[in-house]
Design a protein around this motif. Structure first.
Motif, short mmCIF file in Angstrom:
data_model
loop_
_atom_site.label_atom_id
_atom_site.label_comp_id
_atom_site.label_asym_id
_atom_site.label_seq_id
_atom_site.Cartn_x
_atom_site.Cartn_y
_atom_site.Cartn_z
N ASP A 35 12.28 -4.89 -5.84
CA ASP A 35 11.53 -5.84 -5.02
C ASP A 35 10.02 -5.61 -5.08
O ASP A 35 9.25 -6.42 -4.55
CB ASP A 35 11.99 -5.74 -3.56
N LYS A 36 9.57 -4.53 -5.71
CA LYS A 36 8.14 -4.26 -5.79
C LYS A 36 7.42 -5.27 -6.68
O LYS A 36 6.22 -5.50 -6.53
CB LYS A 36 7.89 -2.86 -6.37
N TYR A 37 8.16 -5.88 -7.61
CA TYR A 37 7.52 -6.73 -8.62
C TYR A 37 8.11 -8.14 -8.60
O TYR A 37 9.22 -8.37 -8.12
CB TYR A 37 7.71 -6.14 -10.02
N ASP A 38 7.33 -9.06 -9.14
CA ASP A 38 7.81 -10.42 -9.37
C ASP A 38 8.73 -10.39 -10.60
O ASP A 38 8.36 -9.86 -11.65
CB ASP A 38 6.62 -11.37 -9.62
N SER A 39 9.92 -10.96 -10.47
CA SER A 39 10.89 -10.93 -11.57
C SER A 39 10.35 -11.58 -12.83
O SER A 39 10.71 -11.21 -13.95
CB SER A 39 12.19 -11.61 -11.14
N ARG A 40 9.44 -12.56 -12.67
CA ARG A 40 8.88 -13.24 -13.84
C ARG A 40 7.97 -12.30 -14.64
O ARG A 40 7.91 -12.37 -15.87
CB ARG A 40 8.10 -14.48 -13.40
N ASP A 41 7.26 -11.41 -13.93
CA ASP A 41 6.41 -10.43 -14.62
C ASP A 41 7.26 -9.39 -15.34
O ASP A 41 6.93 -8.97 -16.45
CB ASP A 41 5.48 -9.74 -13.61
N VAL A 42 8.35 -8.97 -14.70
CA VAL A 42 9.25 -8.00 -15.34
C VAL A 42 9.87 -8.60 -16.59
O VAL A 42 9.96 -7.94 -17.63
CB VAL A 42 10.35 -7.57 -14.35
N GLU A 43 10.26 -9.86 -16.50
CA GLU A 43 10.85 -10.55 -17.66
C GLU A 43 9.84 -10.66 -18.80
O GLU A 43 10.17 -10.46 -19.97
CB GLU A 43 11.34 -11.94 -17.24
N ARG A 44 8.60 -10.97 -18.45
CA ARG A 44 7.56 -11.07 -19.48
C ARG A 44 7.31 -9.71 -20.14
O ARG A 44 7.10 -9.62 -21.35
CB ARG A 44 6.27 -11.60 -18.86
N LEU A 45 7.35 -8.65 -19.34
CA LEU A 45 7.15 -7.30 -19.88
C LEU A 45 8.24 -6.96 -20.90
O LEU A 45 7.98 -6.29 -21.89
CB LEU A 45 7.15 -6.29 -18.74
N GLU A 46 9.44 -7.43 -20.66
CA GLU A 46 10.56 -7.15 -21.57
C GLU A 46 10.48 -7.96 -22.86
O GLU A 46 10.98 -7.54 -23.89
CB GLU A 46 11.88 -7.44 -20.86
N LYS A 47 9.82 -9.12 -22.80
CA LYS A 47 9.81 -10.00 -23.97
C LYS A 47 8.49 -9.98 -24.73
O LYS A 47 8.47 -10.19 -25.95
CB LYS A 47 10.10 -11.45 -23.54
N ASP A 48 7.38 -9.76 -24.03
CA ASP A 48 6.05 -9.86 -24.64
C ASP A 48 5.57 -8.48 -25.10
O ASP A 48 5.07 -7.68 -24.30
CB ASP A 48 5.06 -10.47 -23.64
N ALA A 49 5.70 -8.20 -26.39
CA ALA A 49 5.27 -6.91 -26.93
C ALA A 49 3.76 -6.74 -26.85
O ALA A 49 3.26 -5.63 -26.63
CB ALA A 49 5.74 -6.77 -28.38
N ALA A 50 3.00 -7.85 -26.99
CA ALA A 50 1.54 -7.78 -26.94
C ALA A 50 1.06 -7.32 -25.57
O ALA A 50 0.06 -6.62 -25.45
CB ALA A 50 0.94 -9.13 -27.29
N MET A 51 1.78 -7.72 -24.52
CA MET A 51 1.42 -7.32 -23.16
C MET A 51 1.54 -5.80 -23.00
O MET A 51 0.64 -5.13 -22.48
CB MET A 51 2.32 -8.04 -22.15
N VAL A 52 2.65 -5.24 -23.47
CA VAL A 52 2.88 -3.79 -23.39
C VAL A 52 1.86 -3.05 -24.24
O VAL A 52 1.29 -2.03 -23.82
CB VAL A 52 4.31 -3.44 -23.82
N GLU A 53 1.62 -3.57 -25.44
CA GLU A 53 0.67 -2.91 -26.34
C GLU A 53 -0.74 -2.90 -25.74
O GLU A 53 -1.51 -1.96 -25.94
CB GLU A 53 0.64 -3.60 -27.70
#
Length: 525
Positions: free
Chosen positions: A34-52
């Protein structure tokens, strides 16, 4: 050997991205979803550029990147960034013009203006002001993903009442934590000397990784970072822009100029030139087997007879246009190149190619816009693409125009359900904005390469070292300017010192006179 090292480096980054995702899932998500918005977590899992982006900003130290991701995602949920819209911000904030996006610096980075004199510290409105900054940054991040910003603090006519250290710290944290790698540089213009102490504190907040991005400049020095065309008159610039709301002043794209002249109105262009654009797409195609189907024109009778001529026309039309090496995978169209069009000053570098490939099962309408319509000819600038087909768009510099890193192109596309019964002009009027795909391209200016001649070797260093000499001259000018300022301050200090010494001497003389008078009065007559 170099290619092997590059591949190994890319594989190592991919491993770190995957490890970061896995550790975030195991260490941060299990007990605190519940600490995070599920949409941000989903983006983190799919968007490699964001993590990089987080990894690179933290020098690929995974522990540091994870702390940054945790803090960033909590902040995004706290401020509701995924649902933050223009209507959720108080209207008076937009009307003040204290913050806005407008123009580009000399490196082609978008300018984010802070008019400090319009900001007044107020505890009641600080939360809304923070949301206001987040709104602009999130809006830009969606429109120009991966493109850095240059922040300009315009401190003209500002004073201590305008400095809100909590707000400044928040702005810096936005670039340090919440939007990693977004900051190109932070320029402080015309800072009053009385605020030196405050900005020394700000420097400590920036940290070592961002301290080099902080630039202090006078009104004359700021032109070393930003051209006069994007500077207001009070900074010695020629930009006639005046902020007003509405609309929001961050969309600089205009209708381009086609090869036959200016486009007066999109309605007239798209209705009258539909036939020519179909033919143009065929003529400008590099690959004859993936050409767009022409509208309102039947080339079937002449196709065999004109095949050889068309091949000759194709080579002449696209001569000098660079075939793009990268591709952006979009929901409607694949766009090549993925990020930038390359132009140079040579005759063979004045054209660039955009390839659009339809990846849907329906016909897709497209059009191309630019921030500099007076410079470029776009052929075709607006048309449609059949399912599975591709369209080659030639973008060429007009006349003696030169490309600039500030120039941008916008490719717009929308799926056409009833292609046979719809005119493009009417279609673009009726299509909802939510169904329009947008992809932005920036311009990359190639360095001119000197052709080899029989010029004596002693002349070569002069030619190749011109840019270095100019940079050295500009650096020397800045040093001389700083020295002049220090000399002026030193002279002032010396003058004050002389005045103080003079006053001390006067006091000493007065004391001696008083002592003499006292001793004279005490002697017996």
């Amino acid at each position: 050997m170099a290619e092997l090292e590059q591949q190994e480096g890319e594989q190592d980054i991919e491993k770190k991205i995957e490890e970061t995702r896995q550790r975030f899932k195991n260490e941060f998500l299990q007990d605190s979803i519940d600490k995070y918005d599920s949409r941000d977590v989903e983006r983190l899992e799919k968007d490699a550029a964001m993590v990089e982006g987080y990894l690179q900003w933290r020098l690929y130290v995974i522990d540091d990147a994870l702390k940054m991701i945790d803090e960033s995602l909590q902040w995004r949920k706290e401020y509701g960034l995924n649902d933050l819209t223009e209507s959720s911000i108080p209207k008076w904030m937009f009307e003040t013009g204290a913050l806005y996006l407008h123009g580009y610096d000399k490196e082609g980075n978008k300018l984010f203006w802070f008019k400090v004199k319009l900001h007044v510290k107020d505890a009641k409105t600080i939360t809304d002001k923070k949301k206001y900054v987040a709104f602009w940054l999130e809006r830009y991040a969606k429109k120009e993903p991966g493109m850095p910003l240059t922040v300009v603090f315009d401190m003209t006519e500002s004073g201590l009442s305008n400095i809100d250290m909590e707000f400044v710290k928040y702005v810096i944290n936005c670039f340090k934590v919440y939007y990693p790698k977004f900051l190109s540089k932070m320029i402080i213009v015309d800072m009053p000397w009385i605020m030196n102490a405050a900005w020394k504190i700000v420097r400590s907040w920036l940290g070592p990784e961002a301290i080099s991005k902080l630039k202090f400049a006078s009104k004359s020095e700021v032109q070393g970072f930003i051209g006069p065309e994007y500077l207001p008159p009070h900074m010695g610039g020629t930009d006639p822009f005046k902020y007003s709301y509405p609309p929001l002043p961050d969309d600089d794209f205009q209708t381009p100029i086609c090869e036959n002249g200016p486009i007066v109105s999109e309605d007239e262009t798209e209705s009258k030139a539909g036939e020519m654009e179909g033919k143009d797409a065929l003529e400008s195609s590099f690959n004859s087997e993936v050409a767009v189907k022409p509208k309102k024109v039947n080339f079937l009778e002449d196709s065999l007879r004109a095949e050889d001529n068309e091949k000759g026309d194709t080579s002449s039309k696209t001569k000098g246009a660079r075939k793009p090496p990268t591709t952006f995978k979009g929901p409607l169209l694949d766009v090549s190149p993925a990020e930038e069009l390359r132009f140079g000053s040579g005759e063979t570098e004045r054209k660039s190619l955009i390839i659009l490939s339809n990846v849907t099962k329906n016909q897709v309408a497209f059009k191309v816009r630019t921030t500099a319509p007076e410079k470029y000819r776009v052929k075709p600038s607006s048309s449609s693409c059949d399912p599975g087909a591709s369209v080659d768009i030639v973008v060429s510099l007009h006349g003696g125009s030169q490309a600039s890193p500030q120039d941008r192109f916008l490719v717009m596309a929308a799926e056409m359900d009833n292609a046979g019964s719809q005119e493009l002009s009417q279609f673009w009027k009726e299509v909802p904005k939510t169904k329009i795909m947008e992809h932005r391209l920036r311009c990359h200016v190639l360095e001119s390469v000197k052709p080899q001649t029989v010029t004596p070797l002693r002349d070569s260093p002069v030619e190749t070292g011109t840019n270095g000499q100019q940079e050295l001259n500009s650096a020397l000018m800045r040093v001389m300017t700083c020295n002049a300022r220090m000399e002026q301050k030193l002279n002032t200090c010396l003058w004050v010192q002389k005045v103080i010494i003079g006053l001390v001497l006067v006091l000493v003389v007065l004391n001696l006179m008083c002592l003499h008078l006292l001793s004279a009065s005490q002697q017996p007559s």
